[in-house]
Design an enzyme around this catalytic site. Structure first.
Site, short mmCIF file in Angstrom:
data_model
loop_
_atom_site.label_atom_id
_atom_site.label_comp_id
_atom_site.label_asym_id
_atom_site.label_seq_id
_atom_site.Cartn_x
_atom_site.Cartn_y
_atom_site.Cartn_z
N LYS A 177 -16.43 16.68 10.15
CA LYS A 177 -17.46 16.67 11.19
C LYS A 177 -17.75 18.11 11.60
O LYS A 177 -16.92 18.77 12.21
CB LYS A 177 -17.01 15.83 12.38
CG LYS A 177 -16.88 14.35 12.05
CD LYS A 177 -16.52 13.52 13.26
CE LYS A 177 -16.42 12.04 12.89
NZ LYS A 177 -16.06 11.18 14.03
N TRP A 221 -21.84 14.75 9.80
CA TRP A 221 -20.83 14.42 8.80
C TRP A 221 -21.12 15.13 7.48
O TRP A 221 -22.27 15.17 7.02
CB TRP A 221 -20.78 12.92 8.55
CG TRP A 221 -20.15 12.15 9.67
CD1 TRP A 221 -19.71 12.62 10.87
CD2 TRP A 221 -19.88 10.74 9.68
NE1 TRP A 221 -19.19 11.63 11.63
CE2 TRP A 221 -19.27 10.44 10.92
CE3 TRP A 221 -20.08 9.71 8.77
CZ2 TRP A 221 -18.88 9.16 11.28
CZ3 TRP A 221 -19.68 8.43 9.12
CH2 TRP A 221 -19.09 8.15 10.36
N THR A 231 0.85 -1.18 0.00
CA THR A 231 0.00 0.00 0.00
C THR A 231 0.89 1.24 0.00
O THR A 231 2.09 1.16 0.26
CB THR A 231 -0.91 0.04 1.24
OG1 THR A 231 -0.08 0.17 2.40
CG2 THR A 231 -1.72 -1.24 1.35
N GLU A 247 -5.99 -4.25 -0.66
CA GLU A 247 -6.33 -5.40 0.19
C GLU A 247 -7.51 -6.22 -0.33
O GLU A 247 -7.76 -7.31 0.16
CB GLU A 247 -6.65 -4.92 1.61
CG GLU A 247 -5.47 -4.35 2.37
CD GLU A 247 -5.28 -2.86 2.18
OE1 GLU A 247 -4.57 -2.23 2.99
OE2 GLU A 247 -5.86 -2.29 1.21
#
Length: 546
Positions: free
Chosen positions: A442, A447, A185, A331
Site C-alpha cells: 500500500k 495498492w 496448511t 482448503e
C-alpha cells in the site's frame, strides 16, 4: 416430491472398483529408491491395495484412525491413498519440507498411529520419534533387501508389512461424507491447520478436474503428477486419473530433476503434467541445454504461484505445449479455477491474448467465487474492482480439523470461505490474483501488485527468480523492493532491471530499490516466502526517501 433415482454413495472405493473393472491394464510407472523404473498395472496395484488394507486391519487400525505418510510420488504411496481411504481410515499426508517442529505439531495434532515413510526421511523421523508418542509403528517404503538400519520403533519394510496378508477383502460400507484424507496448511499465519477431505469432496473434485475446461483428462492421457502427493492429494490427480483410466507416471524423489522428467516424458509418452513454476523452469533449462524435445507432451497445468509469461511462451513456441494457469488452495481441494480460452479468444491480438493467458482462470463448475471489499460488500466483475476472493462449493473446506483455525480461513455468515487472496474478476469470469492480503503493498493509499511486477521481472533473460515486498517509506508508507536472483553468470544491474520494467508496469509501481541475492526464501510448498523476506529486509533503507 423426491426424484426416483438410486442413492449411491460417492466414495473413493467406487473410483477404485470402477478403475479396476474398466481399466485393469492401464499402467502405473514409478521411480523409487529401490527401483529406477517400477512398472505394473491397475489390476496389480489394487490387488496390493487389498493386501495393505488387510495388514492395517490386522494391526488393529479402527474406523477414522489417522495413518500418516512422509513419502514421494510413487506406486506405494498410491496404494496407501486407496487402502487407507477405502478402509474407512484417514490418510494424513505430511510435507517433509516443513520444519521439524511443524511436523511434530502436525503428527501430534492428528494423533497418527502409523507412519509410512520413504527411506530418504528416516533420519528426520528418528530425530522426532521421541516427541511423537502417538506413532506406534514406522513402515519404511521399501523391501527387506533395501531396508536401512534404523532405530525407529516397530520399524518394518512395506513389503514385509503386506507380505502375508490376504488379497481379498470385503470393503466397508462408507458414507460419502466420511473423512478420507487430511492435509495441513503450511502454517504461514501460525500453527498448521488441518483440512479434512471427505470421500464426496474427492469424487466431485475428480469429476470437475476431468472436465474439458478443467484439466481435460481422459483414458487417452498419460498423466505425470509432479505436484507432490504429500500436499493436497497431488491436486487430486491420483483419483482423477484412476476415474478415467489414464496411465500414471510418478517421478519419485526426482520431481525436480529436469533430466529425469524429460526421460520419463519421452519414454512413457507423457501427455499431461502439473506442477509449480520452479519445476518447469528446471525442465526448460534441461531441454535448452541438451537440445532435447518433448513431442508427446501436450498440456501442462501450473499452480502454486503465478506463472511467468516467459515460461508459457517458451513451452508453446519451442515445444508446442500449452500451459494453463490454475488457482486453488489446500482448503479448495485444491482446484478452484483453471485458465482455458473461450471461443474466439484465439483470434485476439497477441498482447490482448497474452494478458488473458496470464490470468488465473475461470472457476470450474462446483466452485462459486465472489470478491468483497474491506466491509465484506460484494464488488462487481469489471476487471477493475479489487477485493478479497471468497469461495464456496462441495469441495471447499467448511472448517478445520479440531478447530485448528487462524486469521485466514474464516467463513462469513453465509458460509463463504475467505481465501486471503486479493484480485479482480472480469466480465468474462476470469480471476486475476494480484496479491495475498498480507502481501499487498500500500503506497500512498493505493495498492501495488507484487505479483505483476514479479512476472514482468522474471521475463528478463538474465533473471532466474524475482520477488517483490513492501518496505517502509517515510513519505509513501510503503514502496516496492525488487529482489533478483541472477540467471547463470549474467551481470544485470539495477538500471538494467528498471529499464526492462519501464513501460511494462505503471510508472508509480516502479520499485524504489533493486537488490541482487543468491537465493530467495521459499515455503515448504515451493512458494516464495514473503514473510521470511520481510524479516530479512526489515531494516532496509531506500537510498532516496524524498
Amino acid at each position: 416430491m423426491k426424484g426416483l433415482m438410486m442413492d449411491s454413495q460417492l466414495t473413493v472405493t467406487s473410483i477404485m472398483e470402477f478403475a479396476e473393472r474398466q481399466f485393469p491394464d492401464s499402467e502405473i510407472v514409478s521411480v523409487t529408491k529401490d527401483n529406477s523404473l517400477h512398472r505394473f498395472t491397475y489390476k496389480d496395484a489394487f490387488l496390493r491395495v487389498r493386501k495393505l488394507a488387510n495388514a492395517l486391519i490386522d494391526y488393529g487400525i479402527k474406523r477414522s484412525d489417522r495413518i500418516a505418510t512422509l513419502a514421494w510420488n510413487d506406486y506405494r504411496h498410491l496404494e496407501i491413498y486407496y487402502a487407507v481411504g477405502c478402509s474407512g481410515f484417514i490418510c494424513h499426508t505430511i510435507n517433509p519440507r516443513l520444519f521439524e517442529e511443524q511436523i511434530e505439531y502436525i503428527v501430534n495434532h492428528a494423533e497418527d498411529r502409523i507412519l509410512f515413510l520413504d527411506p530418504d526421511f528416516i533420519s528426520l523421523a528418528e530425530s522426532i520419534q521421541n516427541r511423537v508418542a502417538c506413532i506406534e509403528k514406522f513402515v519404511v517404503l521399501t523391501d527387506d533387501e533395501h531396508m536401512p538400519t534404523t532405530t525407529l520403533r516397530g520399524a518394518e519394510s512395506y513389503e514385509s508389512f503386506i507380505a502375508n496378508t490376504r488379497s481379498t477383502i470385503s470393503w466397508p460400507e462408507l458414507n460419502e461424507t466420511d473423512a478420507c484424507s487430511l492435509c495441513y496448511t503450511s502454517g504461514t499465519t501460525g500453527n498448521p491447520k488441518g483440512v479434512l477431505y471427505s470421500h464426496r469432496s474427492i469424487v466431485l473434485h475428480s469429476y470437475g478436474a476431468a472436465l474439458p475446461d478443467g484439466m481435460n483428462i481422459s483414458i487417452r492421457d498419460v498423466v505425470m503428477p509432479i505436484v507432490p502427493m504429500f500436499h493436497v492429494n497431488a491436486w487430486n490427480l491420483p483419483y482423477t486419473a484412476a476415474m478415467v483410466g489414464a496411465k500414471m507416471v510418478f517421478p519419485g524423489a526426482k520431481m525436480g530433476d529436469g533430466a529425469t522428467l524429460h526421460s520419463l516424458i519421452e519414454k512413457e509418452e507423457v501427455t499431461f503434467s502439473a506442477g509449480v513454476p520452479t519445476v518447469w523452469l528446471g525442465l526448460l533449462k534441461f531441454l535448452s541445454e541438451s537440445g532435447s524435445n518433448v513431442p508427446s507432451l501436450q498440456r501442462v497445468v501450473v499452480g502454486g504461484s503465478a506463472c511467468p509469461l516467459s515460461i508459457m511462451d517458451e513451452f508453446r513456441d519451442k515445444y508446442a505445449v500449452e500451459v494453463h494457469h490454475a488457482w486453488g488452495m489446500t482448503e479448495t481441494g485444491p482446484l478452484g479455477a483453471l485458465n482455458s480460452l473461450k471461443p474466439g479468444m484465439e483470434q485476439l491480438e497477441k498482447a490482448e491474448l497474452d494478458s488473458i493467458r496470464q490470468l488465473q482462470g475461470r472457476p470450474i463448475y462446483g466452485v462459486s467465487i465472489k470478491i468483497v471489499n474491506d466491509n465484506g460488500e460484494e464488488l462487481p466483475w469489471d476487471g477493475k474492482s479489487v477485493g478479497e476472493f471468497r469461495v464456496r462449493g462441495p469441495w471447499i473446506s467448511s472448517g478445520y480439523f479440531k478447530d485448528s483455525g487462524g486469521v485466514y480461513g474464516s467463513h462469513d455468515e453465509d458460509g463463504w470461505f475467505a481465501t486471503g487472496d486479493v484480485g479482480t474478476m472480469d466480465a468474462n469470469g476470469y480471476m486475476r490474483i494480484t496479491d495475498r492480503t498480507k502481501d499487498v503493498i500500500k503506497s500512498g493509499g493505493e495498492w501495488i501488485s507484487s505479483i505483476d511486477i514479479e512476472n514482468v521481472a522474471v521475463g528478463h533473460p538474465g533473471v532466474a527468480e524475482a520477488a517483490v515486498i513492501g518496505v517502509r517509506h517515510a513519505k509513501w508508507g510503503e514502496r516496492p523492493l525488487l529482489l533478483i536472483v541472477r540467471s547463470g553468470k549474467t551481470a544485470i544491474e539495477k538500471l538494467d532491471m528498471l529499464g526492462w520494467l519501464e513501460g511494462k508496469i505503471a510508472k508509480w509501481w516502479m520499485p524504489d530499490g533493486v537488490e541482487f541475492v543468491d537465493e530467495i526464501s521459499h515455503t515448504a510448498t515451493g512458494k516464495i516466502s514473503k514473510k521470511d523476506l520481510r524479516v530479512q529486509f526489515a531494516e532496509y533503507q531506500f537510498s532516496d526517501c524524498e
